[in-house]
Write an enzyme that holds these catalytic residues in place. Structure first.
Site, mmCIF file in Angstrom:
data_model
loop_
_atom_site.group_PDB
_atom_site.id
_atom_site.type_symbol
_atom_site.label_atom_id
_atom_site.label_comp_id
_atom_site.label_asym_id
_atom_site.label_seq_id
_atom_site.Cartn_x
_atom_site.Cartn_y
_atom_site.Cartn_z
ATOM 1 N N TRP A 18 43.999 39.131 40.137
ATOM 2 C CA TRP A 18 44.597 38.185 40.875
ATOM 3 C C TRP A 18 43.786 38.132 42.399
ATOM 4 O O TRP A 18 44.422 37.992 43.533
ATOM 5 C CB TRP A 18 46.260 38.409 41.532
ATOM 6 C CG TRP A 18 47.036 38.080 40.399
ATOM 7 C CD1 TRP A 18 47.183 36.742 39.768
ATOM 8 C CD2 TRP A 18 47.864 38.828 39.715
ATOM 9 N NE1 TRP A 18 47.960 36.826 38.604
ATOM 10 C CE2 TRP A 18 48.558 38.046 38.585
ATOM 11 C CE3 TRP A 18 48.174 40.306 39.789
ATOM 12 C CZ2 TRP A 18 49.491 38.803 37.775
ATOM 13 C CZ3 TRP A 18 49.299 40.728 39.197
ATOM 14 C CH2 TRP A 18 49.960 40.052 37.979
ATOM 15 N N HIS B 216 49.915 33.195 42.815
ATOM 16 C CA HIS B 216 51.247 32.813 41.840
ATOM 17 C C HIS B 216 52.347 32.629 42.496
ATOM 18 O O HIS B 216 52.556 32.813 43.784
ATOM 19 C CB HIS B 216 51.445 34.071 40.704
ATOM 20 C CG HIS B 216 51.633 35.326 41.414
ATOM 21 N ND1 HIS B 216 52.092 36.641 40.649
ATOM 22 C CD2 HIS B 216 51.555 35.953 42.948
ATOM 23 C CE1 HIS B 216 52.225 37.693 41.423
ATOM 24 N NE2 HIS B 216 52.047 37.246 42.726
ATOM 25 N N ARG C 199 43.079 30.838 42.824
ATOM 26 C CA ARG C 199 42.479 32.264 42.498
ATOM 27 C C ARG C 199 41.024 31.959 42.644
ATOM 28 O O ARG C 199 40.514 30.924 42.235
ATOM 29 C CB ARG C 199 42.887 32.389 41.131
ATOM 30 C CG ARG C 199 44.250 32.710 40.776
ATOM 31 C CD ARG C 199 44.600 33.380 39.399
ATOM 32 N NE ARG C 199 46.260 33.396 39.579
ATOM 33 C CZ ARG C 199 46.906 34.108 38.362
ATOM 34 N NH1 ARG C 199 46.088 34.550 37.468
ATOM 35 N NH2 ARG C 199 48.178 34.028 38.415
ATOM 36 N N GLN D 49 51.808 26.330 39.022
ATOM 37 C CA GLN D 49 52.761 27.206 38.380
ATOM 38 C C GLN D 49 54.061 26.931 38.604
ATOM 39 O O GLN D 49 54.530 26.076 39.514
ATOM 40 C CB GLN D 49 52.561 28.658 38.931
ATOM 41 C CG GLN D 49 51.429 29.260 38.154
ATOM 42 C CD GLN D 49 51.555 30.979 38.447
ATOM 43 O OE1 GLN D 49 52.190 31.372 38.955
ATOM 44 N NE2 GLN D 49 50.617 31.757 37.669
ATOM 45 N N VAL E 222 57.553 43.222 36.250
ATOM 46 C CA VAL E 222 58.554 43.156 35.107
ATOM 47 C C VAL E 222 58.603 44.610 34.200
ATOM 48 O O VAL E 222 57.651 45.021 34.139
ATOM 49 C CB VAL E 222 58.327 41.888 34.398
ATOM 50 C CG1 VAL E 222 58.841 40.766 35.060
ATOM 51 C CG2 VAL E 222 57.032 41.985 33.736
ATOM 52 N N ALA F 81 62.260 36.842 34.498
ATOM 53 C CA ALA F 81 61.505 36.124 35.166
ATOM 54 C C ALA F 81 60.281 35.463 34.481
ATOM 55 O O ALA F 81 59.886 36.151 33.282
ATOM 56 C CB ALA F 81 61.006 36.630 36.346
HETATM 57 C C1 FA5 Z 1 51.182 35.399 36.704
HETATM 58 O O1 FA5 Z 1 50.861 34.534 37.413
HETATM 59 C C2 FA5 Z 1 52.631 36.070 36.754
HETATM 60 N N1 FA5 Z 1 52.900 35.673 38.091
HETATM 61 C C3 FA5 Z 1 53.490 35.307 35.735
HETATM 62 C C4 FA5 Z 1 54.815 35.989 35.476
HETATM 63 C C5 FA5 Z 1 55.931 35.602 36.331
HETATM 64 C C6 FA5 Z 1 54.881 37.217 34.846
HETATM 65 C C7 FA5 Z 1 57.145 36.312 36.138
HETATM 66 C C8 FA5 Z 1 56.046 37.839 34.853
HETATM 67 C C9 FA5 Z 1 57.120 37.462 35.361
HETATM 68 P P1 FA5 Z 1 49.106 35.163 34.953
HETATM 69 O O2 FA5 Z 1 48.215 35.471 35.703
HETATM 70 O O3 FA5 Z 1 49.068 35.420 33.412
HETATM 71 O O4 FA5 Z 1 50.704 35.496 35.574
HETATM 72 O O5 FA5 Z 1 49.603 33.600 35.063
HETATM 73 C C10 FA5 Z 1 50.628 32.721 34.639
HETATM 74 C C11 FA5 Z 1 50.095 31.323 33.757
HETATM 75 O O6 FA5 Z 1 49.567 30.710 34.906
HETATM 76 C C12 FA5 Z 1 49.035 31.649 32.843
HETATM 77 O O7 FA5 Z 1 49.607 31.837 31.442
HETATM 78 C C13 FA5 Z 1 48.470 30.424 32.810
HETATM 79 O O8 FA5 Z 1 49.290 29.335 31.981
HETATM 80 C C14 FA5 Z 1 48.434 29.967 34.258
HETATM 81 N N2 FA5 Z 1 47.202 30.285 35.061
HETATM 82 C C15 FA5 Z 1 46.976 31.232 35.363
HETATM 83 N N3 FA5 Z 1 45.806 31.527 35.840
HETATM 84 C C16 FA5 Z 1 45.050 30.256 35.823
HETATM 85 C C17 FA5 Z 1 43.850 29.482 35.939
HETATM 86 N N4 FA5 Z 1 42.943 30.182 36.544
HETATM 87 N N5 FA5 Z 1 43.890 28.194 35.481
HETATM 88 C C18 FA5 Z 1 44.726 27.466 34.923
HETATM 89 N N6 FA5 Z 1 46.047 28.130 34.613
HETATM 90 C C19 FA5 Z 1 46.255 29.630 35.007
#
Ligand code: FA5
Length: 335
Positions: free
Chosen positions: A157, A176, A202, A216, A259, A301
């Site tokens: 992140w 996020h 990001r 998100q 989590v 969550a």
């Molecule tokens: C998170 O951001 C965690 N905060 C999610 C979470 C929330 C986990 C609550 C547990 C409990 P992650 O980095 O995997 O997780 O991102 C979550 C979703 O955001 C991904 O599955 C994807 O759909 C979207 N996402 C993440 N990064 C990108 C990106 N660079 N471009 C487009 N979509 C993205």
């Protein structure tokens, strides 16, 4: 009974006020016939002048003629003003017989449409929407979510840091929507069921499934006796409602420091699994940090990516189309 003078007065007032509302020549011609024509009230007063007492006859006759003349003058003025308007338009080379230009309607951006649909389905599942700040402190974006400075998860992140600070804390663009879990828990008591939509950022290179800015929606549910079965049922109902009951979905385990256990949900798309969200059971440390007994309260969550959801909704194979501002693409989406 009103006197003839009163009748004339009110006739005059009525004629003047209706003249003000006239907007074209046709209406104006009708107005003239009604107030000064042969069967108008004024003409009939003139015709029946013999019924007026002798001593008033002359006065009334003069008055009626006066009013008629006045109305005729007003008619001519207004008529000329319409002529001028048309002449002006012709002078300015406006072809007034051409049909008007079509009004071009805009439409919502596909990501707004996907976001609205997501929030609607979540609200049917009992989650109310609330927004949080895009400029965050590292306390909320990382530390309070059990991601300390030296934690390897911070690499995942990496983000943009702002020059400004808040309460001596450096500000960053949130990576996020999870910081709102903590902010909301600080201010509210369980039972909690919220959906948090918003932009996230990001510092990473883009490809067909990654953007440096994306949306998100976080969901958070905390209550007594919430189990992973509730999480699974919620995610499944959400996916079937969004993508249809024949959508192929997969939950596999994953790691997020806030989590325990953690999962991610992927949807089968063009021969591959496309990850749409991370999720899991809220870590007991987070529940106790908010002042609740993790043996009594539990919760789940999830954080889902709206651009990925939009890709699935409309079978779009590259996330980068959404932000190229190409109208040929954007016009295809109807709200
Ligand atoms: C998170 O951001 C965690 N905060 C999610 C979470 C929330 C986990 C609550 C547990 C409990 P992650 O980095 O995997 O997780 O991102 C979550 C979703 O955001 C991904 O599955 C994807 O759909 C979207 N996402 C993440 N990064 C990108 C990106 N660079 N471009 C487009 N979509 C993205």
């Amino acid at each position: 009974m009103s006197t003839i003078n009163e009748q004339l007065d009110s006739l005059k007032t009525e004629a003047l006020s209706s003249l003000n509302n006239i907007i074209n020549k046709e209406e104006l011609m009708m107005w003239r016939t009604k107030y000064t024509g042969r069967s108008s009230a004024l003409s009939s007063i003139l015709k029946n002048l013999k019924d007026v007492p002798q001593e008033k006859r002359k006065e009334i006759g003069l008055l009626v003629n006066d009013i008629k003349k006045n109305l005729e003058l007003l008619f001519k003025d207004k008529d000329a003003s319409f002529d001028n308007k048309i002449a002006n338009e012709i002078d300015r080379n406006i072809d007034i017989s051409l049909p008007g230009l079509p009004v071009r309607n805009g439409s919502l951006h596909p990501i707004t449409i996907a976001l609205n649909k997501t929030l609607k389905v979540l609200s049917q599942l009992g989650f109310s929407s609330i927004e949080g700040p895009e400029a965050e402190t590292s306390h909320y974006n990382f530390d309070s979510l059990r991601i300390p400075d030296d934690h390897p998860a911070r690499d995942m992140w990496d983000t943009f840091w702002l020059d400004s600070s808040f309460n001596n804390e450096e500000l960053l663009l949130r990576t996020h929507t999870s910081p709102m879990q903590i902010r909301f828990l600080e201010e509210n008591d369980p039972p909690i069921r919220i959906a948090v939509p918003g932009k996230c950022y990001r510092y990473e290179s883009t490809d067909a499934t990654h953007e440096w800015m994306m949306h998100q929606v976080e969901i958070l549910a905390i209550d007594k006796n919430v189990s992973i079965a509730n999480l699974k049922a919620t995610l499944q109902s959400f996916a079937y409602e969004m993508f249809g009951s024949d959508a192929k979905i997969m939950l596999r385990n994953s790691y997020f420091p806030f989590v325990e256990p953690g999962v991610e949900m992927a949807v089968f798309f063009r021969g591959e699994w496309l990850e749409v969200m991370g999720a899991g059971m809220v870590h007991p440390d987070i529940i106790s940090a908010a002042g609740y007994d993790p043996n009594v309260y539990s919760g789940f969550a999830a954080g889902m990516g709206i651009e990925r959801i939009a890709m699935l909704l409309w079978d779009i194979d590259d996330i980068r189309y959404f932000y190229q501002n190409d109208l040929r693409f954007l016009k295809k989406f109807k709200n």
